[in-house]
Design a protein around this motif. Structure first.
Motif, mmCIF file in Angstrom:
data_model
loop_
_atom_site.group_PDB
_atom_site.id
_atom_site.type_symbol
_atom_site.label_atom_id
_atom_site.label_comp_id
_atom_site.label_asym_id
_atom_site.label_seq_id
_atom_site.Cartn_x
_atom_site.Cartn_y
_atom_site.Cartn_z
ATOM 1 N N ALA A 66 37.168 31.617 29.008
ATOM 2 C CA ALA A 66 37.927 30.895 30.035
ATOM 3 C C ALA A 66 39.103 31.733 30.509
ATOM 4 N N GLN A 67 39.779 32.386 29.591
ATOM 5 C CA GLN A 67 40.911 33.232 29.951
ATOM 6 C C GLN A 67 40.486 34.344 30.908
ATOM 7 N N ALA A 68 39.224 34.797 30.744
ATOM 8 C CA ALA A 68 38.694 35.848 31.620
ATOM 9 C C ALA A 68 38.130 35.296 32.918
ATOM 10 N N GLY A 69 38.163 33.964 33.081
ATOM 11 C CA GLY A 69 37.740 33.360 34.332
ATOM 12 C C GLY A 69 36.317 32.856 34.380
ATOM 13 N N HIS A 70 35.628 32.826 33.242
ATOM 14 C CA HIS A 70 34.253 32.339 33.229
ATOM 15 C C HIS A 70 34.219 30.815 33.232
ATOM 16 N N ALA B 44 39.203 19.424 28.407
ATOM 17 C CA ALA B 44 40.429 18.986 29.073
ATOM 18 C C ALA B 44 41.484 20.081 29.056
ATOM 19 N N ASP B 45 41.543 20.810 27.970
ATOM 20 C CA ASP B 45 42.505 21.902 27.843
ATOM 21 C C ASP B 45 42.132 23.079 28.751
ATOM 22 N N LEU B 46 40.859 23.475 28.698
ATOM 23 C CA LEU B 46 40.441 24.683 29.406
ATOM 24 C C LEU B 46 40.184 24.454 30.880
ATOM 25 N N SER B 47 39.992 23.212 31.296
ATOM 26 C CA SER B 47 39.719 22.938 32.703
ATOM 27 C C SER B 47 40.919 23.252 33.586
ATOM 28 N N GLN B 48 42.061 23.485 32.975
ATOM 29 C CA GLN B 48 43.217 23.942 33.749
ATOM 30 C C GLN B 48 43.016 25.373 34.241
ATOM 31 N N LYS B 49 42.100 26.099 33.563
ATOM 32 C CA LYS B 49 41.841 27.496 33.925
ATOM 33 C C LYS B 49 40.537 27.657 34.685
ATOM 34 N N VAL B 50 39.477 26.973 34.225
ATOM 35 C CA VAL B 50 38.147 27.149 34.801
ATOM 36 C C VAL B 50 37.412 25.813 34.826
ATOM 37 N N ARG B 51 36.325 25.775 35.556
ATOM 38 C CA ARG B 51 35.467 24.594 35.538
ATOM 39 C C ARG B 51 34.785 24.500 34.179
ATOM 40 N N CYS B 52 34.791 23.324 33.595
ATOM 41 C CA CYS B 52 34.176 23.103 32.287
ATOM 42 C C CYS B 52 33.173 21.955 32.368
#
Length: 265
Positions: A26-30, A47-55
């Motif tokens: 996710a940090q890399a944009g995947h 919920a945490d990672l959806s701030q960065k990428v679609r999950c």
């Protein structure tokens, strides 16, 4: 790390190495597809990672014989193209082989061996057609060592994953698809709590251990370098080389002596 092309599907994403793969990818944009049995954990992670990428989350019991087929069908239904597959879900069955019902062993084989093969078989054609793919099969240092008493199928399955990954890598290298077996040693995670060996392994020296963050970071770099089999950590690589050089009888005797430190009988 590769430029994101398609979703990254991670099995066993609810904890440990799988969760760490999710966070670093996710940090890399995947964009992510998180797959495991525990809905609450998947939802919290998404919920945490959806701030960065679609999950996307898929709650699935990958021990079921039809689970890989159903997962592939669900991905197709949602219009999800997978460019990054991390076959991570797994565990060790503690105790001697005959101490467990066959159904227990059958479920572990489905999860860590048959299911990995089938899911790879179902997703690789799309990767080849699109000219890009990454497949990481999480194996283990145990796959490079002689089998030990206790957790009878674990090292055998991990050894299979190493050979399987080598063959897949050679078959797919001209199609823009890289395949790698990732082989961590002792890693801080829930694994040893699940197998009931926390008491034994906690006595092992700290230098034998790696964090999940280091294991995953190391692995993601290794697959982009084109490595097909990657053993995490200098010490673990030395251990693997030592056992490869030793006569098989001596290597087996050493494992017999040491297995009580990390296997539950």
């Amino acid at each position: 790390m590769s430029i994101p092309r398609g979703f990254a599907l991670i099995t066993g994403a609810s904890a440990g190495i799988g969760e760490t793969f999710a966070r670093q990818l996710a940090q890399a944009g995947h964009p992510l597809v998180l797959c495991a049995r525990r809905r609450d954990r998947l939802e919290a992670l998404a919920a945490d990672l959806s701030q960065k990428v679609r999950c996307e989350i898929v709650v699935a019991d990958l021990e079921a014989p039809d689970s890989a087929e159903r997962l592939a069908e669900e991905l197709e239904r949602r219009g999800i193209e997978v460019g990054y597959l991390v076959n991570n879900a797994g565990y060790g069955v503690p105790g001697e082989f005959l101490s467990k019902d066959w159904q227990v062993h059958q479920r572990s084989l489905q999860l860590m061996l048959t299911g990995v093969c089938e899911l790879s078989w179902r997703l690789l054609p799309g990767m080849r057609q699109r000219g890009f793919g990454r497949v990481i099969n999480v194996a283990s240092l145990a796959g490079h060592l002689p089998g030990s008493a206790g957790h009878t199928l674990y090292a055998a399955i991990k050894s299979f994953l190493i050979k399987f990954s080598q063959s897949l890598a050679l078959e797919n290298e001209t199609h823009g698809v890289k395949v790698m077996a990732l082989c961590p040693g002792f890693t801080y995670s829930e694994f040893h709590d699940v197998t009931g060996t926390r008491g034994q392994v906690s006595k092992m020296p700290s230098y034998m251990w790696m964090t999940a963050e280091d294991v995953v970071r190391d692995g993601l770099r290794a697959i982009e370098r084109g490595e097909i089999v990657h053993i995490n950590g200098r010490l673990n690589r030395m251990i693997a080389r030592l056992f490869a050089w030793l006569p098989s009888g001596l290597a087996l005797r050493l494992i017999r002596k040491q297995s009580k430190n990390f296997r539950k009988l």
